[in-house]
Every structure is written in structure tokens, then in C-alpha cells.
Design a protein around this motif. Structure first.
Motif, PDB file in Angstrom:
ATOM      1  N   THR A  22       0.277  13.015 -62.274  1.00 46.76           N
ATOM      2  CA  THR A  22       0.120  14.371 -62.831  1.00 46.76           C
ATOM      3  C   THR A  22       1.400  14.935 -63.446  1.00 46.76           C
ATOM      4  OG1 THR A  22       0.675  15.424 -60.736  1.00 46.76           O
ATOM      5  CG2 THR A  22      -1.631  14.917 -61.095  1.00 46.76           C
ATOM      6  N   ASP A  23       2.486  14.181 -63.442  1.00 43.99           N
ATOM      7  CA  ASP A  23       3.764  14.624 -64.004  1.00 43.99           C
ATOM      8  C   ASP A  23       4.350  15.832 -63.281  1.00 43.99           C
ATOM      9  OD1 ASP A  23       3.407  12.661 -65.982  1.00 43.99           O
ATOM     10  OD2 ASP A  23       2.183  14.033 -67.157  1.00 43.99           O
TER      11      ASP A  23
ATOM     12  N   GLY B 255       1.102  17.291 -57.497  1.00 37.48           N
ATOM     13  CA  GLY B 255      -0.231  16.865 -57.891  1.00 37.48           C
ATOM     14  C   GLY B 255      -1.112  17.967 -58.460  1.00 37.48           C
TER      15      GLY B 255
ATOM     16  N   ALA C 238      -2.915  20.157 -61.457  1.00 35.72           N
ATOM     17  CA  ALA C 238      -3.484  19.755 -62.740  1.00 35.72           C
ATOM     18  C   ALA C 238      -2.448  19.975 -63.833  1.00 35.72           C
ATOM     19  CB  ALA C 238      -4.735  20.562 -63.025  1.00 35.72           C
ATOM     20  N   PRO C 239      -2.192  18.952 -64.657  1.00 39.69           N
ATOM     21  CA  PRO C 239      -1.173  19.113 -65.706  1.00 39.69           C
ATOM     22  C   PRO C 239      -1.491  20.294 -66.628  1.00 39.69           C
ATOM     23  CG  PRO C 239      -1.921  16.835 -65.565  1.00 39.69           C
ATOM     24  CD  PRO C 239      -2.798  17.619 -64.655  1.00 39.69           C
TER      25      PRO C 239
END
Lengths: 653, 267
Positions: free
Chosen positions: A375-376, A380, A382-383
């Protein structure tokens, strides 16, 4: 005199043995991996580096710097003159007098070494090091008397006439002892090894940029293609996986324990002692056990059970992985080391093996890395929810404006409600100063800091390259971020990936940037009236990037006289939040953040000014009662004179 | 103990893996349940690393497979087939040939159909027993495995199953170990190209992003802390339902339809 042939023979033997030892030692270092170093240039620069870079660090302790200059300088000069006078037998009263002078200098220095060792602080190693001042005195004293005839002070026949054989025996014993320590011991692993290895370490240092007042703090990237090469390994598994000049660096350690004294993990009772770690690396490169180590242990771990060898896996017998995961990468040890040894590089190198080869990042480490990969961001989320914090901020998006003077790098603080307050404060300041800025929005990714410090360089490189690809699409002259960790990555670690996205771009921490706005008169501030304020230097802003002044100047511009903590500036104590330490969470006896709060309490401050969201989180995690913790941006917003909304600013704070 | 009888040390375990999808980012990853199945396989085969085969039917170049390999697998066996093909038949054949004793799968996939039917279809095709929602395989003795089945609220049911069998692994099973980059890059993809029938039914479907299923309203009836605690921990006592075992299938089906209408699912 009947023993005239003896002394030259002894000196020649000692020197020959020293040369043999040197060759053996060099072979041990050369078992490491190759590194691109200009050997000749390094050797040429070495004396200057010793006299300036190294001496500047030793100079922080005036007693020791003077002692070392006298002892070391006296010894080097004496050794050269001894070769001329006693080995080659050059008959010159001038040389003999010069030798007497340099031996006297060395002797006086050695007396001060002796004095320091009478009641040594716990940080310095004992064992063979306790014998060193006596060996120095024996060397200087022995050769002094031996040189007297050559200087014409005593007649040649004096020795034979008076006590004769007895004096000769005593003198011979003294110079054998002295040369044993200072010539033979220098290359065969005695305390004097530090002079031989140290000199070469200065010449062939892996971070040549550090010399001459430079700064080099970005970690070196891992060659990921090694993963699929035959016999290739990612990170450091065995001592021979280090670069050869890293091995040389370990050997340069003088065991002064300056690193131990400043290490936050050591103070917290976590199983890390940077000095012991370097000594264990020496055990690894030379083979053997740590039984002879005579300094402080890793807290909670007994000395004597560590076994290692050049081709043995370090974390199987030599080092407990917990030792490596205790480090906060605060660089206090590196900053303090008079030998300019790179502890953090070594620790991260070994972490890389544990994470990328063994998959054994402890505690929440694996989960955080999985989250970053998927997910960057480390939690975790939401991007697509990265900009939710700014739903009411109406921020210009780079995707839409394509060009702005300033790119505001928001960092993962976007997902954390406490950090969002800092971000909002900073945005308000940017707007008040009418700065032309934009954000990347959902195109921004985690900077890769945590992944890299946890040893996952593959994920760091992936993030860095993707971030650079995004950055290269837009035009801006400046990047500003409120996160010193992202700041460090962008400024020092993103340059290794062949992208021109940051070419000609200046990267600033928000305190530096805000300070320039205040100096330009673009922000009007009311004086601060809220009691005593202290300032906590974030490691990644201070030691990693040398910015100590801008935050203080900002505070001064609000009329705040900073009540400095005992450990501030380059000696600032870590909050405990760096290097993924909160994620790996190695147990100790105390919490680092609690100790830092004690430092702050001692100043009697009611407010701790901070320049990092991680430090804010760590310090606010300390139980009350304690001073308030605020980012400098938040303090500034409270004092902002906004002609259009003066009442509003007051209301918020 | 009989030598070479079906003990843990010489079992042939096959773990079937699919390509997962992260719930937040939609990015390809190792599927949660499947990676737990690999973890269980690695634990069972700890004494005998050759005893575990990790099998995937699909594209060997799929990057998601690498994150399974990062758990320390030397190789992943891939039955390469057309994306539109039905994987059941070739998987069944492969399992039969490989002499598998235990086949581990997830309960359902995170992408594709995600129907959770595959383990059942395989069991039907092979004629093996299937144990669903397994939390752990405790022991294997003389061809009989002792299995813990996960029930709601942390409860477990101990079952004995004769080998060979298929087990679908629940999220209650031990979490998968970390996937490391180095081994992930190094693992070999052992590819077998297979022909399989096209899944014609699936071809007619449209794929769309799943909507959240409507949740039943949670009416809190508990009045005291003790009741709330009981509601949170105790096994739910079914109320008002009916157990229909002997009735005719038509009657049973009608009862289900009636319930669905009563609950407002069917209108």
C-alpha cells in the motif's frame, strides 16, 4: 661496550615482525569485498585528515587531545629518529638531542595517559589497554637512557663502567617491552593496532566525503542483482561480505567508549553497545572469541560466548540479531567516534541480510514491510486515502497545476491524526506567506525510510524509483517537508538511482524553509508568552543533515530563549523513534523516550519544541505530567499575525 | 512405528497457491489464506523439505508468485495454462500423479472467481475427503491425520481424517512467515504446459469491483457487562431455527426460500 650489536638487532627484529604482522593484517582486511577507492590520493590526504578531521573530534575532550598529541606525536617522531640513530647508527648529536626531546614529549604524554587510567570511566576498555601507558613509559624511558651516550651526555664507557651488565639488562628489557607493544603489537593486534589500522582507515575510508568538514550520511544502495547471481548474497552475512575498507575501519577502534556513552539503546538497557559491536566485528574478521574483550558488555548479555570467523554467519554465534535491531540509527556513535568508524552502515548492512535473505525482521517489522509493499504506507491504509487529511484544505495538486515554486512533500504523517495537526499548521503558514506551492496528493508514496532502515533495500529502491518517476513529471525548484526522515531520503539517498528529477532542486526541512520566510518578513509573528521552552534536535535533521540553527532561529524570532538540554545540537539524544526501532521493539530496562523526557524536565521547560512528527509521537507517548510537545510549525501558527483573520488564529490555539 | 508408513517425515504435501489481491490497494500479493497454507506446509515438512510441493495453475511469470517463494521455497511448480481455462482438471491430474498425501489450499481465492469451490471440486474429482477451515494439522499417524478445524469465536473441533485428503486453511491458522526478497528472486519456476478446457461459463461473466455486502443490523440486546461479554465470547446459541434432516429436499429448499424472503434478501 660488549652489547653494541644487540640494540640494532632488537630494533630490526621488532620492525621485521611488525612488517610481517602488517602483511597478515592487510590480508585479513582484503578478504572483504572490493570498493572503489583512490589508494594513492587517500594515502596522500591521510596526514591532513589525521591533523584536522580526526583531531577536531578528539579536541572535544581537551585533556585527551593534548595527551594524544604529545604521546602520539612524540612516538611517531621518536620511532623515525630511533631508526636513524639506533638502527642505522648515524652518529649525530643533533639527531640524538632531537630524539631525546621527542622521547621526553612522549614520556610526558604517557604520564597523562597513565593518570587517566588510574581511575578510568566505565566506557573505556580495560584489559590490555591498562598496560598501554606502562608500555609507553617503558619505551620512552628505555630509549631515553639508551640515547644519552649518543647525545654526548654520558660517555660511551659509562654503562660498562658503572652498573654495567645490570643496567644493560634492564634497558634491554624495557625496550623489548616497549617495542613489543609499540612495533610488534601495532600489527599483531595489541592496543596499538589502532595507530596502524587507524591511519590506513583515514586514508581508505568508505565515505571520503566526510573529510574536510563534509557530511556523508546517506546509506549506500545494495546491488539487487546479487540476488540472482551464483553465490550472491544481499547484505552482510559473514564478515567477508563487508567492503574491505569497512573491515579496516572496525580494526581502527580505540575502544574509548565514546559511542557507548552516547548510545540511547545502551542507556536504555537494550542489548546494544556500539563499542562491543565493533569489537565483535574485529573478532569476526580475525576469527576467535570475545573472551579477551575487557569493556562493557551488551546490556543483559555475558561476555565470552561469542564466536566468529571471517566466513561464519555473523548472526549465528557472534551476534544476537536483537543487538542489531536495538539500534535507532541515530548516528550519535558515528558523530562521537574519534576514529570516524561507521557503526550505522555496518548495522544496516547486517540487517539487510536478516530481512532480505532470512526474512526475520522481528515483531511488527514484517507486517510493516508487507504494508509498505502493498500500500506504499506502513500501516496498510488505502493508497487512495492519502489526501483525506486535507479534504478541507483546498491544496493545489501537482497533477493539475504541473508547476509550482515549492513542492510540499506531505509524508506518511498524512495518515496519522497527530501528525495531521502539524501538516495543517504548516499549510496555514504556507498560505499566510503566500507561497506558491502544490502537493503530489495520492501520487506521493512512502519515502522508503523505514523500509531501508529495516534492511529492505529492495523496497526502498522500488519506492525511490517510483517517487522519482512521479517527481520528474513536474516542475518545481524546491521541496519542503515536515518529516526529517523523508527529508533525509530525498536529499541524500535519492541521488543514487540515475534520475534527474531532483537535479537543481533544493530540498528543505520545514524549519529551514519557514526560517527563511520569517527572515524575509513574509510571516509576521507575535512574541511567544508561554513559559520556558526547550528544543529537541531530531537526529535526521541534526546529525544527518547538520541543521541545528534554523529551528533555534525560528524560536528566537518569536522571542523564545531556548533552554538547552544538556544533550543538544550534535550531541542530542534520540527520541527512540528512528531506524524502525518502534516497530522492532526490542525490550530494554527503560524507554528511550522517557530518558529524553527526563533531559527535558531537567531544563524546567513547559514546552518542548520539536521538528519531527516521529519525535512528537515518541515524546507525547511519555506519561504525564510532562511538558507539552509541539512542532515548531504549530508554535508558529499560534503566534501568526494574520491581518485578515487575526481573531481566528487566536481562537484555534 | 512402521518404517515408511505414513508418518509426518515422509509425507507428500502439496500446497495450492493462487494470486492474491490486497484489499486496500488491489495490488497483487500472496493471498492471505494460501500463504497460511504454505506456512503450514513448511511446518509439516520441516524435517523433510522435499516433502512440500507448492503448486500454481496459471501464468509462471506472475509476480505475485514470487512472494510465496520468498518464504523460503526452492521452487514453485506451475501448470501453465490459458487464462481462460478451467484449472480443476489439470490440477486434479497433477495431484493424482504426484502421489500427494495432504493437499492444502485457502478457503477461497482473493481474485478471479473466489467462489471457494475449487477444493470441493478437486475432492470430488479425486474422491478424497475434504476438511474445510482447518486451523492446524496436529499429527499424522499410520495414515490418519489429526486435524483442528476452526469454528467461530476461537473454538476448535478435533477431527481424524484418513490420508489422502484436502484441507482448506482458515485465517485462524498460524500467520505466514515473512517473505524475503532474496529467496523470492532466486526460486525456480518449474513450468509444465498443460492443455485444459476453456471455462465457458466464466467467459460470459462481467467482472466488477465487489460491493460491500449489506450487514445485518446488530441489535444489542445485552443489558449488563456480563451479557455483553457472553455475547462476544460464547458460542452463539441458534434461536428459532429448525434442523431439517429427514425432510424431503423440496421441503428443505422451500424452508430456505421462505427464510430468505422473511429476511428481505429475496423480494
Amino acid at each position: 661496550m660488549s652489547f653494541e650489536w644487540l640494540n640494532p638487532l632488537l630494533i630490526a627484529t621488532a620492525l621485521l615482525l611488525a612488517v610481517i604482522g602488517a602483511v597478515r593484517r592487510v590480508k585479513l582486511w582484503r578478504a572483504g569485498q572490493p570498493d572503489q577507492i583512490d589508494l594513492v590520493a587517500g594515502l596522500m590526504a591521510m596526514p591532513g585528515r589525521y591533523l584536522h578531521d580526526l583531531h577536531d573530534i578528539v579536541e572535544r575532550d581537551k585533556y585527551m587531545s593534548k595527551t594524544h598529541a604529545a604521546t602520539g606525536g612524540g612516538f611517531v617522531l621518536s620511532a623515525l629518529l630511533i631508526m636513524l640513530v639506533h638502527l642505522l647508527g648515524i652518529d649525530s648529536q643533533l639527531l640524538a638531542w632531537a630524539l631525546l626531546a621527542s622521547l621526553t614529549l612522549m614520556f610526558v604524554g604517557a604520564l597523562f595517559v597513565f593518570k587517566r587510567r588510574l581511575n578510568p570511566p566505565s566506557r573505556i576498555s580495560k584489559g590490555p589497554w591498562m598496560r598501554l601507558p606502562k608500555s609507553l613509559l617503558a619505551f620512552a624511558g628505555g630509549f631515553f637512557v639508551l640515547t644519552l651516550p649518543a647525545a654526548g651526555v654520558l660517555s660511551d664507557g659509562f654503562m660498562a663502567q658503572t652498573s654495567g651488565v645490570l643496567l644493560t639488562l634492564v634497558l634491554t628489557a624495557l625496550i623489548i617491552w616497549g617495542m613489543g607493544e609499540l612495533f610488534f603489537g601495532m600489527t599483531w593486534g595489541g592496543p596499538m593496532k589502532h595507530a596502524f589500522a587507524g591511519a590506513l582507515h583515514l586514508a581508505f575510508h568508505r565515505r571520503q566525503e566526510r573529510f574536510g568538514g563534509g557530511r556523508s550520511t546517506g546509506l549506500k544502495p545494495v546491488d539487487l542483482s546479487l540476488a540472482t547471481e551464483v553465490g550472491g548474497v544481499l547484505g552482510v552475512a559473514k564478515p567477508t561480505d563487508f567492503k574491505w575498507n569497512q573491515l579496516l575501519g572496525f580494526d581502527a577502534c580505540v575502544q574509548c567508549g565514546k559511542c557507548e556513552a552516547v548510545c540511547p539503546a545502551f542507556a536504555a538497557g537494550q542489548p546494544l553497545n556500539p563499542k562491543k559491536l565493533i569489537q565483535d566485528m574485529v573478532v569476526g574478521l580475525a576469527g576467535g572469541s570475545d573472551a579477551k574483550y575487557a569493556g562493557s558488555p551488551y546490556p543483559g548479555k555475558e561476555v565470552g560466548h561469542a564466536q566468529g570467523g571471517p566466513d561464519q554467519i555473523i548472526t549465528q554465534g557472534l551476534l544476537d540479531p536483537e543487538t542489531l535491531w536495538s539500534c535507532t540509527t541515530c548516528r550519535a556513535c558515528v558523530e562521537e567516534c574519534p576514529m570516524m568508524i561507521e557503526h550505522v552502515d555496518a548495522i544496516v548492512d547486517m540487517r539487510r541480510f536478516l530481512t532480505m535473505e532470512k526474512g526475520s525482521t522481528p515483531n511488527k517489522g514484517a507486517e510493516v514491510l508487507d504494508n509498505i509493499i502493498a500500500t506504499d504506507n506502513p500501516n496498510g491504509y488505502a493508497p487512495a486515502s492519502r489526501t483525506h487529511w486535507a479534504a478541507d484544505q483546498n491544496l493545489p495538486l501537482m497533477k493539475e497545476v504541473r508547476e509550482a515554486e515549492v513542492l510540499f512533500w506531505v509524508s506518511d504523517g498524512a495518515f496519522d491524526m497527530r501528525s495531521q495537526r502539524i501538516l495543517r499548521a504548516f499549510v496555514k503558514l504556507l498560505k499566510a506567506a503566500k507561497v506558491d506551492f502544490a502537493v503530489l496528493g495520492d501520487e506521493e508514496l512512502d519515502s522508503g525510510d523505514v523500509a531501508r532502515r529495516l534492511g529492505d533495500d529492495a523496497t526502498f529502491q522500488n519506492l525511490a524509483k517510483r517517487n522519482l518517476a512521479v517527481l520528474s513529471q513536474y516542475k518545481f525548484s524546491t521541496i519542503v517537508t515536515t518529516d526529517p526522515h523523508a527529508f533525509h531520503c530525498l536529499r541524500n539517498e535519492y541521488n543514487d538511482f540515475g534520475s534527474d528529477a531532483l537535479e537543481g532542486v533544493e530540498v528543505f526541512h520545514h524549519t529551514t524553509f519557514l526560517n527563511s520566510l520569517v527572515q524575509q518578513g513574509r510571516l509576521q509573528l507575535d512574541p511567544f508568552v508561554g513559559g520556558k521552552v526547550t528544543y529537541h534536535d531530531p537526529c535526521y535533521l541534526g546529525r544527518y543533515n547538520g541543521e541545528y540553527e534554523a529551528p533555534r532561529e525560528l524560536l528566537r524570532s518569536m522571542g523564545i530563549e531556548v533552554a538547552e538540554m544538556e544533550r543538544s545540537g550534535f550531541r542530542s539524544r534520540c527520541c527512540g523513534g528512528g531506524g524502525g526501532a518502534p516497530v522492532t521493539d526490542i525490550p530494554g530496562e527503560r524507554r528511550i523516550a522517557d530518558m529524553r523526557m527526563e533531559d527535558a524536565n531537567e531544563t524546567g521547560a513547559e514546552l518542548i519544541a520539536v521538528g519531527c512528527q516521529q519525535c512528537t509521537a515518541m515524546l507525547e507517548g511519555v506519561v504525564e505530567p510532562r511538558p507539552q510537545v509541539k512542532d515548531i510549525a504549530e508554535i508558529l501558527v499560534g503566534q501568526l499575525v494574520d491581518p485578515t483573520a487575526k481573531g481566528l488564529a487566536k481562537e484555534v490555539h | 512405528m512402521q518404517p515408511n508408513s505414513l508418518q509426518l517425515e515422509n509425507l507428500k504435501i502439496v500446497t495450492l497457491v493462487s494470486v492474491g489481491k490486497h484489499p486496500q490497494s488491489g495490488r497483487v500479493r500472496r493471498a492471505d489464506q494460501d500463504s497460511r497454507a504454505v506456512e503450514l506446509g513448511l511446518t509439516l515438512a520441516a524435517q523433510n523439505p522435499d516433502g512440500l510441493m507448492v503448486l500454481h495453475a496459471g501464468d509462471p511469470a506472475e509476480p505475485g508468485l514470487r512472494s510465496y517463494a520468498g518464504m523460503g521455497l526452492a521452487a514453485i511448480n506451475v501448470l501453465q495454462l490459458d487464462p481462460a481455462a478451467d484449472a480443476v482438471a489439470p490440477l486434479g491430474e497433477q495431484l493424482q500423479q504426484s502421489g500427494a498425501d495432504i493437499v492444502l489450499t485457502g478457503v477461497r481465492a482473493e481474485s478471479g472467481e473466489g467462489s471457494g469451490m475449487l477444493p470441493y471440486q478437486l475432492a470430488e474429482k479425486l474422491g478424497w475427503p475434504i476438511v474445510s477451515r482447518v486451523a492446524d494439522i496436529v499429527s499424522v499417524n499410520e495414515g490418519v491425520a489429526e486435524v483442528l478445524q476452526a469454528l467461530p469465536r476461537g473454538q476448535r473441533r478435533a477431527l481424524k481424517v484418513r490420508l489422502p485428503f484436502i484441507a482448506s486453511i482458515d485465517t485462524a491458522a498460524p500467520a505466514a512467515r515473512q517473505s524475503a526478497f532474496g529467496p523470492a528472486q532466486r526460486a525456480a519456476m518449474t513450468v509444465t504446459v498443460v492443455e485444459a478446457e476453456t471455462d465457458t461459463v466464466r467467459q460470459s461473466w462481467d467482472e466488477a469491483v465487489a460491493r460491500k455486502r449489506p450487514k445485518r443490523l446488530k441489535v444489542i440486546k445485552a443489558k449488563t457487562a456480563a451479557e455483553r461479554f457472553k455475547a462476544a465470547t460464547a458460542k452463539s446459541q441458534s434461536e428459532g431455527g429448525r434442523i431439517m434432516k429427514k425432510e424431503a429436499p423440496e421441503e428443505q429448499a422451500q424452508a430456505i426460500v421462505d427464510l430468505l424472503i422473511e429476511e428481505g434478501v429475496l423480494r
